[in-house]
Scaffold this motif. Structure first.
Motif, short mmCIF file in Angstrom:
data_model
loop_
_atom_site.label_atom_id
_atom_site.label_comp_id
_atom_site.label_asym_id
_atom_site.label_seq_id
_atom_site.Cartn_x
_atom_site.Cartn_y
_atom_site.Cartn_z
N ASN A 146 0.82 -1.21 0.00
CA ASN A 146 0.00 0.00 0.00
C ASN A 146 0.85 1.26 0.00
O ASN A 146 0.36 2.35 -0.30
N THR A 147 2.11 1.11 0.36
CA THR A 147 3.07 2.21 0.31
C THR A 147 4.45 1.64 0.07
O THR A 147 4.75 0.51 0.51
N PHE A 148 5.31 2.37 -0.62
CA PHE A 148 6.66 1.90 -0.89
C PHE A 148 7.42 1.60 0.39
O PHE A 148 8.35 0.78 0.39
N LYS A 149 7.03 2.25 1.49
CA LYS A 149 7.73 2.03 2.75
C LYS A 149 7.54 0.62 3.28
O LYS A 149 8.31 0.15 4.12
N ASP A 150 6.51 -0.08 2.76
CA ASP A 150 6.28 -1.47 3.19
C ASP A 150 7.34 -2.41 2.64
O ASP A 150 7.53 -3.51 3.18
N ASP A 151 8.03 -2.02 1.58
CA ASP A 151 9.07 -2.87 1.00
C ASP A 151 10.03 -2.01 0.18
O ASP A 151 9.82 -1.78 -1.01
N GLU A 173 -3.69 12.38 -12.30
CA GLU A 173 -4.01 13.04 -11.03
C GLU A 173 -2.77 13.53 -10.30
O GLU A 173 -2.81 14.53 -9.57
N ASN A 174 -1.65 12.83 -10.48
CA ASN A 174 -0.41 13.22 -9.81
C ASN A 174 0.56 13.97 -10.72
O ASN A 174 1.67 14.28 -10.31
N ASN A 175 0.11 14.23 -11.95
CA ASN A 175 0.93 14.94 -12.94
C ASN A 175 2.30 14.28 -13.10
O ASN A 175 3.34 14.96 -13.13
N LEU A 195 6.53 6.71 -5.04
CA LEU A 195 6.31 7.61 -3.92
C LEU A 195 4.85 8.02 -3.78
O LEU A 195 4.39 8.33 -2.67
N LYS A 196 4.11 8.01 -4.88
CA LYS A 196 2.72 8.46 -4.85
C LYS A 196 1.70 7.33 -4.81
O LYS A 196 0.55 7.55 -4.43
#
Length: 344
Positions: A146-151, A173-175, A195-196
């Motif tokens: 769910n986030t890059f921080k998980d792996d 949406e994140n350009n 990151l997004k």
């Protein structure tokens, strides 16, 4: 709406285009559910132009766009194609490679099932005499985060864009767009997306892409092109990635992202045939980033570059170039020995 839009930046691609399109036409997902957008970077060969015009006329789901001026880099064409893409998901391919027959079916089913922002697969490296599977730190393990921080191992995956399927709305949406006028454009998009992303899927055990690696004069893959323009463009791209980390307040992940790329860049510089003056100019340009890396980690992953560390920190550019030349000669001797004994 198409399920997948495939954006292909082209330049003097020739017959590779037919081989690539054949791999798309044979997709088990169904060719009718796939949109292909070729964006040509002002090719000068009639073969490429004729093929693109032919594709444009022959297939309702294939379009060719022709840029007025040559940009010299893939980012411009990829951004133009992204703007035109009408698919639910979008992927960016190189013109001289191909996808395996069930690539898009597997990728589409997995990303839809997980409702992920983007999905990554593994790939084959296709040499003249053999095809090998790319090996990664995941060693066959698939992950959903769910986030890059998980792996954080996801930063160790190669940034090559052709194995990454994005939800188009996520990019919009994140350009998230490619860098233009420089290289490392794929690294920039990959890092930005990681990151997004609120959900990322990585399939280490699925090999979706055939990456052709050629090393013949007049027919070299980008990986074998190591002139000053190429190396300088990489440096420019690295600085843009660093600026991105600063903008997103993610500087703490600088080393996670760059450690393997600096080794790749230094290796490219070592094996290049550019002049010592050009090497010095490039070293001066990249040195602030190398010093930043060494402030975080006191050494490089490649042992042969250990003699460079003190020189980089001292900004002794002439000595750095001398040491790079020594490393090149040492590598040449080792390669000669390996060749003599029939080793790779």
């Amino acid at each position: 709406m198409y399920k997948i839009s495939v954006v292909v930046a082209t330049y003097n691609s020739g017959d590779f285009l037919s081989e690539f399109l054949d791999s798309i036409k044979s997709q088990s997902l169904g060719f009718e559910d796939i949109e292909v957008i070729f964006v040509d970077d002002a090719s000068t060969d009639s073969c490429t132009l004729d093929l693109l015009h032919d594709f444009n006329k022959k297939y309702s789901n294939v379009s060719a766009v022709f840029l007025d001026e040559n940009s010299g880099f893939p980012g411009t064409g990829r951004n133009r194609g992204l703007d035109l893409a009408g698919g639910e998901y979008v992927i960016f391919a190189d013109h001289d490679d191909s996808y395996v027959e069930n690539a898009f079916e597997v990728m589409y089913n997995e990303i839809s099932k997980e409702n992920a922002d983007f999905l990554i697969t593994n790939y084959y490296k296709v040499y003249e005499r053999e095809t090998v599977k790319e090996k990664t730190v995941f060693d066959g393990e698939n992950v959903v985060v769910n986030t890059f921080k998980d792996d954080l191992r996801l930063f160790d995956i190669g940034p090559s864009i052709w194995t990454k399927l994005f939800k188009k709305d996520f990019l919009a949406e994140n350009n998230i767009r490619f860098l233009e006028g420089m290289l490392a454009e794929d690294l920039y998009v990959y890092v930005y997306a990681l990151l997004k992303s609120k959900k990322t899927v990585y399939l280490d055990d699925f090999y979706s892409y055939n990456y052709s690696i050629r090393d013949v004069d007049g027919n070299k893959s980008t990986i074998h092109i190591r002139n000053k323009k190429y190396l300088e463009s990489m440096v420019n791209g690295y600085f843009e990635v660093d600026n991105l980390l600063d903008k997103l307040n993610k500087e703490e992940f600088f080393s996670n992202i760059f450690k393997r790329h600096f080794v790749y860049w230094l290796t490219s510089l070592v094996v290049s045939d550019i002049s010592d003056a050009e090497k010095r100019e490039l070293v001066v340009a990249i040195n602030p980033l190398l010093k930043k890396q060494l402030a975080i980690s006191s050494e490089f992953d490649e042992k042969s570059y250990l003699p460079l560390i003190d020189l980089i920190l001292a900004e002794d550019y002439d000595k750095i170039v001398e040491e790079i030349c020594k490393i090149k000669k040492s590598r040449a001797r080792k390669d000669k020995i390996k060749s003599f004994f029939g080793l790779r």
